[in-house]
Design a protein around this motif. Structure first.
Motif, PDB file in Angstrom:
ATOM      1  N   LYS A 218      62.678   9.673 -21.462  1.00  0.00           N
ATOM      2  CA  LYS A 218      63.919  10.432 -21.362  1.00  0.00           C
ATOM      3  C   LYS A 218      63.833  11.486 -20.267  1.00  0.00           C
ATOM      4  CE  LYS A 218      65.079   9.627 -26.168  1.00  0.00           C
ATOM      5  NZ  LYS A 218      63.872   9.210 -26.854  1.00  0.00           N
ATOM      6  N   SER A 219      62.640  11.618 -19.648  1.00  0.00           N
ATOM      7  CA  SER A 219      62.470  12.592 -18.564  1.00  0.00           C
ATOM      8  C   SER A 219      61.320  12.165 -17.661  1.00  0.00           C
ATOM      9  CB  SER A 219      62.165  13.975 -19.137  1.00  0.00           C
ATOM     10  OG  SER A 219      60.871  13.977 -19.721  1.00  0.00           O
ATOM     11  N   ALA A 220      61.276  12.785 -16.492  1.00  0.00           N
ATOM     12  CA  ALA A 220      60.193  12.525 -15.552  1.00  0.00           C
ATOM     13  C   ALA A 220      58.857  12.973 -16.137  1.00  0.00           C
ATOM     14  CB  ALA A 220      60.475  13.264 -14.237  1.00  0.00           C
ATOM     15  N   ASP A 221      58.859  14.108 -16.831  1.00  0.00           N
ATOM     16  CA  ASP A 221      57.629  14.610 -17.452  1.00  0.00           C
ATOM     17  C   ASP A 221      57.101  13.640 -18.496  1.00  0.00           C
ATOM     18  OD1 ASP A 221      57.591  16.902 -15.909  1.00  0.00           O
ATOM     19  OD2 ASP A 221      58.629  18.112 -17.412  1.00  0.00           O
ATOM     20  N   GLU A 222      58.010  13.096 -19.296  1.00  0.00           N
ATOM     21  CA  GLU A 222      57.601  12.132 -20.323  1.00  0.00           C
ATOM     22  C   GLU A 222      56.989  10.896 -19.668  1.00  0.00           C
ATOM     23  OE1 GLU A 222      59.334   9.573 -24.110  1.00  0.00           O
ATOM     24  OE2 GLU A 222      60.718  10.845 -22.997  1.00  0.00           O
TER      25      GLU A 222
ATOM     26  N   LEU B   3      65.608   6.721  -9.953  1.00  0.00           N
ATOM     27  CA  LEU B   3      66.171   5.755 -10.910  1.00  0.00           C
ATOM     28  C   LEU B   3      67.386   5.061 -10.312  1.00  0.00           C
ATOM     29  CD1 LEU B   3      65.932   7.642 -14.324  1.00  0.00           C
ATOM     30  CD2 LEU B   3      64.255   6.118 -13.236  1.00  0.00           C
ATOM     31  N   LYS B   4      68.234   5.826  -9.653  1.00  0.00           N
ATOM     32  CA  LYS B   4      69.427   5.248  -9.040  1.00  0.00           C
ATOM     33  C   LYS B   4      69.037   4.290  -7.918  1.00  0.00           C
ATOM     34  CE  LYS B   4      73.930   6.590  -7.289  1.00  0.00           C
ATOM     35  NZ  LYS B   4      74.833   7.683  -6.963  1.00  0.00           N
TER      36      LYS B   4
ATOM     37  N   GLN C 160      62.969   9.257  -1.842  1.00  0.00           N
ATOM     38  CA  GLN C 160      63.829   9.919  -2.821  1.00  0.00           C
ATOM     39  C   GLN C 160      63.200  11.259  -3.180  1.00  0.00           C
ATOM     40  OE1 GLN C 160      66.864   8.605  -3.854  1.00  0.00           O
ATOM     41  NE2 GLN C 160      66.361   7.158  -2.230  1.00  0.00           N
ATOM     42  N   LYS C 161      64.043  12.234  -3.524  1.00  0.00           N
ATOM     43  CA  LYS C 161      63.534  13.575  -3.792  1.00  0.00           C
ATOM     44  C   LYS C 161      63.613  13.969  -5.260  1.00  0.00           C
ATOM     45  CE  LYS C 161      64.511  15.146   0.829  1.00  0.00           C
ATOM     46  NZ  LYS C 161      65.296  15.931   1.706  1.00  0.00           N
ATOM     47  N   SER C 162      64.231  13.144  -6.082  1.00  0.00           N
ATOM     48  CA  SER C 162      64.397  13.522  -7.486  1.00  0.00           C
ATOM     49  C   SER C 162      64.184  12.315  -8.395  1.00  0.00           C
ATOM     50  CB  SER C 162      65.803  14.093  -7.719  1.00  0.00           C
ATOM     51  OG  SER C 162      66.767  13.055  -7.616  1.00  0.00           O
TER      52      SER C 162
ATOM     53  N   LYS D  23      46.946   5.186 -16.822  1.00  0.00           N
ATOM     54  CA  LYS D  23      46.215   5.957 -15.821  1.00  0.00           C
ATOM     55  C   LYS D  23      46.203   5.322 -14.439  1.00  0.00           C
ATOM     56  CE  LYS D  23      43.299   8.268 -19.163  1.00  0.00           C
ATOM     57  NZ  LYS D  23      41.954   8.464 -19.691  1.00  0.00           N
ATOM     58  N   GLY D  24      46.220   4.003 -14.369  1.00  0.00           N
ATOM     59  CA  GLY D  24      46.185   3.324 -13.073  1.00  0.00           C
ATOM     60  C   GLY D  24      47.509   3.306 -12.336  1.00  0.00           C
ATOM     61  N   VAL D  25      48.583   3.697 -13.003  1.00  0.00           N
ATOM     62  CA  VAL D  25      49.922   3.654 -12.413  1.00  0.00           C
ATOM     63  C   VAL D  25      50.226   5.008 -11.769  1.00  0.00           C
ATOM     64  CG1 VAL D  25      52.379   3.335 -12.913  1.00  0.00           C
ATOM     65  CG2 VAL D  25      50.680   1.956 -14.105  1.00  0.00           C
ATOM     66  N   LYS D  26      50.803   4.957 -10.570  1.00  0.00           N
ATOM     67  CA  LYS D  26      51.113   6.176  -9.830  1.00  0.00           C
ATOM     68  C   LYS D  26      52.189   6.992 -10.537  1.00  0.00           C
ATOM     69  CE  LYS D  26      48.330   5.157  -6.513  1.00  0.00           C
ATOM     70  NZ  LYS D  26      47.033   5.769  -6.512  1.00  0.00           N
ATOM     71  N   SER D  27      52.170   8.299 -10.268  1.00  0.00           N
ATOM     72  CA  SER D  27      53.194   9.180 -10.828  1.00  0.00           C
ATOM     73  C   SER D  27      54.555   8.852 -10.218  1.00  0.00           C
ATOM     74  CB  SER D  27      52.845  10.641 -10.533  1.00  0.00           C
ATOM     75  OG  SER D  27      52.997  10.894  -9.142  1.00  0.00           O
ATOM     76  N   TRP D  28      55.597   9.296 -10.883  1.00  0.00           N
ATOM     77  CA  TRP D  28      56.939   9.035 -10.352  1.00  0.00           C
ATOM     78  C   TRP D  28      57.108   9.709  -8.997  1.00  0.00           C
ATOM     79  CZ3 TRP D  28      60.737  12.355  -8.911  1.00  0.00           C
ATOM     80  CH2 TRP D  28      60.628  13.690  -9.311  1.00  0.00           C
TER      81      TRP D  28
END
Length: 86
Positions: A21-25, A53-54, A46-48, A32-37
Motif C-alpha cells: 500500500k506504500s513505497a515503504d511497505e 506505478l503509472k 521516474q521521481k516518485s 533481499k535480492g530485488v532492488k528497491s523501488w
C-alpha cells in the motif's frame, strides 16, 4: 537495456506478490535480492512511487479506511472568437 528490463520484471513480480500500500511497505517486504523501488524508479526516469506505478501500468493498492485517494479532473474552458465564455 537488459539490466533495466530485469529490474522492472523483478519489481513487478515483487509488487504483485506483496501488494504494498506504500513505497515503504514495498521496500520492507521485498526479497533481499530485488532492488528497491528507488533503484527501479531511477532506471525508468521516474521521481516518485506513484510515477513509477503509472509508468509500469500497475494498479496502486490502497487501504480505503486510511488512504485518501486523490481524484483528477480535466477541465477545459473554450472561448469563441470574441473571447466570450461559451
Amino acid at each position: 537495456d537488459e539490466l533495466k528490463q530485469r529490474y522492472i520484471e523483478e519489481f513487478i513480480n515483487e509488487y504483485q506478490r506483496i501488494k504494498p500500500k506504500s513505497a515503504d511497505e514495498y521496500n520492507k517486504k521485498r526479497n533481499k535480492g530485488v532492488k528497491s523501488w528507488q533503484t527501479v524508479s531511477a532506471r525508468c526516469n521516474q521521481k516518485s512511487w506513484r510515477g513509477l506505478l503509472k509508468h509500469l501500468n500497475l494498479t496502486p493498492y490502497y487501504d480505503l479506511l486510511k488512504d485518501h485517494i486523490p481524484m483528477e479532473f480535466d477541465i477545459s474552458v473554450k472561448t469563441d472568437i470574441d473571447s466570450e465564455l461559451l
